[in-house]
Design a protein around this motif. Structure first.
Motif, PDB file in Angstrom:
ATOM      1  N   VAL A   1       0.867  -1.222   0.027  1.00 21.23           N
ATOM      2  CA  VAL A   1      -0.005  -0.069   0.018  1.00 21.23           C
ATOM      3  C   VAL A   1       0.792   1.277  -0.061  1.00 21.23           C
ATOM      4  N   LEU A   2       0.723   2.289  -0.614  1.00 23.12           N
ATOM      5  CA  LEU A   2       1.237   3.528  -0.697  1.00 23.12           C
ATOM      6  C   LEU A   2       0.226   4.632  -0.360  1.00 23.12           C
TER       7      LEU A   2
ATOM      8  N   SER B   1       2.837  18.914  -0.353  1.00 19.76           N
ATOM      9  CA  SER B   1       2.992  20.140   0.372  1.00 19.76           C
ATOM     10  C   SER B   1       2.003  19.923   1.669  1.00 19.76           C
ATOM     11  N   GLY B   2       2.391  20.914   2.650  1.00 18.44           N
ATOM     12  CA  GLY B   2       1.367  21.234   3.690  1.00 18.44           C
ATOM     13  C   GLY B   2       2.020  20.756   5.017  1.00 18.44           C
ATOM     14  N   GLU B   3       1.192  20.473   6.108  1.00 14.15           N
ATOM     15  CA  GLU B   3       1.771  20.340   7.524  1.00 14.15           C
ATOM     16  C   GLU B   3       1.816  18.809   7.261  1.00 14.15           C
ATOM     17  N   ILE B   4       2.099  18.211   8.618  1.00 12.61           N
ATOM     18  CA  ILE B   4       2.335  16.469   8.667  1.00 12.61           C
ATOM     19  C   ILE B   4       1.473  16.132   9.812  1.00 12.61           C
ATOM     20  N   TYR B   5       0.651  15.324   9.518  1.00  9.75           N
ATOM     21  CA  TYR B   5      -0.306  14.583  10.729  1.00  9.75           C
ATOM     22  C   TYR B   5      -0.059  12.971  10.595  1.00  9.75           C
ATOM     23  N   THR B   6       0.911  12.705  11.362  1.00 12.79           N
ATOM     24  CA  THR B   6       1.370  11.225  11.327  1.00 12.79           C
ATOM     25  C   THR B   6       0.466  10.398  12.065  1.00 12.79           C
ATOM     26  N   GLY B   7      -0.063  10.906  13.459  1.00  8.62           N
ATOM     27  CA  GLY B   7      -1.027  10.284  14.149  1.00  8.62           C
ATOM     28  C   GLY B   7      -2.313   9.826  13.350  1.00  8.62           C
ATOM     29  N   ARG B   8      -2.779  10.773  12.528  1.00 11.39           N
ATOM     30  CA  ARG B   8      -3.827  10.476  11.776  1.00 11.39           C
ATOM     31  C   ARG B   8      -3.572   9.559  10.368  1.00 11.39           C
ATOM     32  N   THR B   9      -2.359   9.529   9.942  1.00 14.29           N
ATOM     33  CA  THR B   9      -2.007   8.603   8.939  1.00 14.29           C
ATOM     34  C   THR B   9      -1.692   7.184   9.480  1.00 14.29           C
TER      35      THR B   9
ATOM     36  N   SER C   1      -4.186   1.446   9.921  1.00 12.38           N
ATOM     37  CA  SER C   1      -4.930   0.535  10.727  1.00 12.38           C
ATOM     38  C   SER C   1      -5.997  -0.024   9.779  1.00 12.38           C
ATOM     39  N   MET C   2      -6.791   0.946   9.055  1.00 13.03           N
ATOM     40  CA  MET C   2      -7.744   0.436   8.151  1.00 13.03           C
ATOM     41  C   MET C   2      -7.326  -0.283   6.861  1.00 13.03           C
ATOM     42  N   CYS C   3      -6.116  -0.040   6.678  1.00  8.66           N
ATOM     43  CA  CYS C   3      -5.306  -0.808   5.610  1.00  8.66           C
ATOM     44  C   CYS C   3      -5.134  -2.441   5.740  1.00  8.66           C
ATOM     45  N   PHE C   4      -4.966  -2.756   6.993  1.00  8.05           N
ATOM     46  CA  PHE C   4      -4.528  -4.254   7.491  1.00  8.05           C
ATOM     47  C   PHE C   4      -6.002  -4.455   7.977  1.00  8.05           C
ATOM     48  N   THR C   5      -7.106  -4.641   7.017  1.00 12.40           N
ATOM     49  CA  THR C   5      -8.133  -5.465   7.126  1.00 12.40           C
ATOM     50  C   THR C   5      -8.253  -6.194   6.210  1.00 12.40           C
ATOM     51  N   GLU C   6      -9.232  -7.389   6.400  1.00 12.20           N
ATOM     52  CA  GLU C   6      -9.554  -8.322   5.203  1.00 12.20           C
ATOM     53  C   GLU C   6     -10.077  -7.767   4.073  1.00 12.20           C
ATOM     54  N   THR C   7     -10.900  -6.809   4.370  1.00 15.17           N
ATOM     55  CA  THR C   7     -11.824  -6.151   3.414  1.00 15.17           C
ATOM     56  C   THR C   7     -10.648  -5.271   2.347  1.00 15.17           C
ATOM     57  N   ALA C   8      -9.691  -4.685   3.023  1.00 17.64           N
ATOM     58  CA  ALA C   8      -8.573  -4.072   2.309  1.00 17.64           C
ATOM     59  C   ALA C   8      -7.672  -4.857   1.762  1.00 17.64           C
ATOM     60  N   GLY C   9      -7.870  -6.068   1.941  1.00 19.29           N
ATOM     61  CA  GLY C   9      -6.753  -6.943   1.293  1.00 19.29           C
ATOM     62  C   GLY C   9      -5.886  -7.724   2.249  1.00 19.29           C
TER      63      GLY C   9
END
Length: 222
Positions: A63-64, A96-104, A109-117
């Motif tokens: 995932v990217l 560009s923009g600010e960085i919000y690592t917590g949100r990322t 967490s949503m990427c590592f679900t069965e639905t997401a592959g």
């Protein structure tokens, strides 16, 4: 200056040939702090990593996503072959923009679900690799802990980051395997070799451990 383990090239090639299964999320810093020129160096760093791995639908899935004011999802697991992934990286826009690592990290967490592959139910290693060049504008410790508690390995690459406390809040332990610091973006190419070696050894080890567990269960559970 790059900090990490020194691993021989031959050993890395052998390990990466055996590290054939993993679900990996790459999180890329695309904030104003990094700048267009350095963003290009980060893309080269990603391309080196991807080119060295057995990326495919039945192999290492990736995932990217980009980390800025928002989390920009480029693609999910089980969608692309290696050539497609490399093309996506080449065409990755600088936002560009600010960085919000917590949100990322919450996005991860949503990427590592069965639905997401995700293939976590099949005991496939789950790994998040975060690249960052500055402190986050939001809280990172809790989102990172949630990922690690789910068995997701968190690898952090900090470039030109002075405060390493936040990096340590995110990275899995031992830090020698999961936390990397580069003094300059020009150091990323050298760092890619070290990170790749540790990644492949870790994945190979986990795959072998899962095989052993299933083998033992076959005899003890039958």
């Amino acid at each position: 200056m790059v900090k990490g383990f020194d691993i021989g090239q031959d050993e890395i090639h052998v390990a990466c040939r055996k590290a054939t299964l993993a679900d990996v999320v790459f999180l890329v810093d695309t904030s104003t702090n990094i700048g267009q020129e350095n963003f290009h160096k980060v893309k080269n760093f990603l391309s080196i990593l991807i080119s060295s791995l057995d990326v495919g639908l039945d192999a290492i899935q990736v995932v990217l996503a980009q980390n800025s004011d928002e989390t920009y999802q480029e693609f999910l697991l089980n969608r692309y072959l290696k050539s497609d992934v490399l093309e996506q990286i080449e065409n990755l826009p600088y936002r560009s923009g600010e960085i919000y690592t917590g949100r990322t990290l919450d996005f991860v967490s949503m990427c590592f679900t069965e639905t997401a592959g995700s293939r976590a139910k099949g005991y496939v290693p789950q790994v998040a690799i975060l690249n960052t060049s500055r402190e986050s504008s939001d809280e990172v410790e809790l989102p990172a802990r949630k990922l690690r508690n789910r068995g997701i390995a968190c690898c952090v690459v900090g470039t030109d980051v002075q405060n390493t406390a936040e990096l340590q809040q995110i990275a899995s332990k031992p830090f020698g395997k999961y936390l990397y610091r580069a003094g300059h973006f020009d150091d990323l190419q050298d760092l890619s070799t070290r990170l790749l070696g540790n990644f492949c050894f870790a994945v190979e080890s986990e795959i072998e451990n899962k095989k052993l567990s299933l083998h033992l269960c076959h005899f003890s559970c039958s």
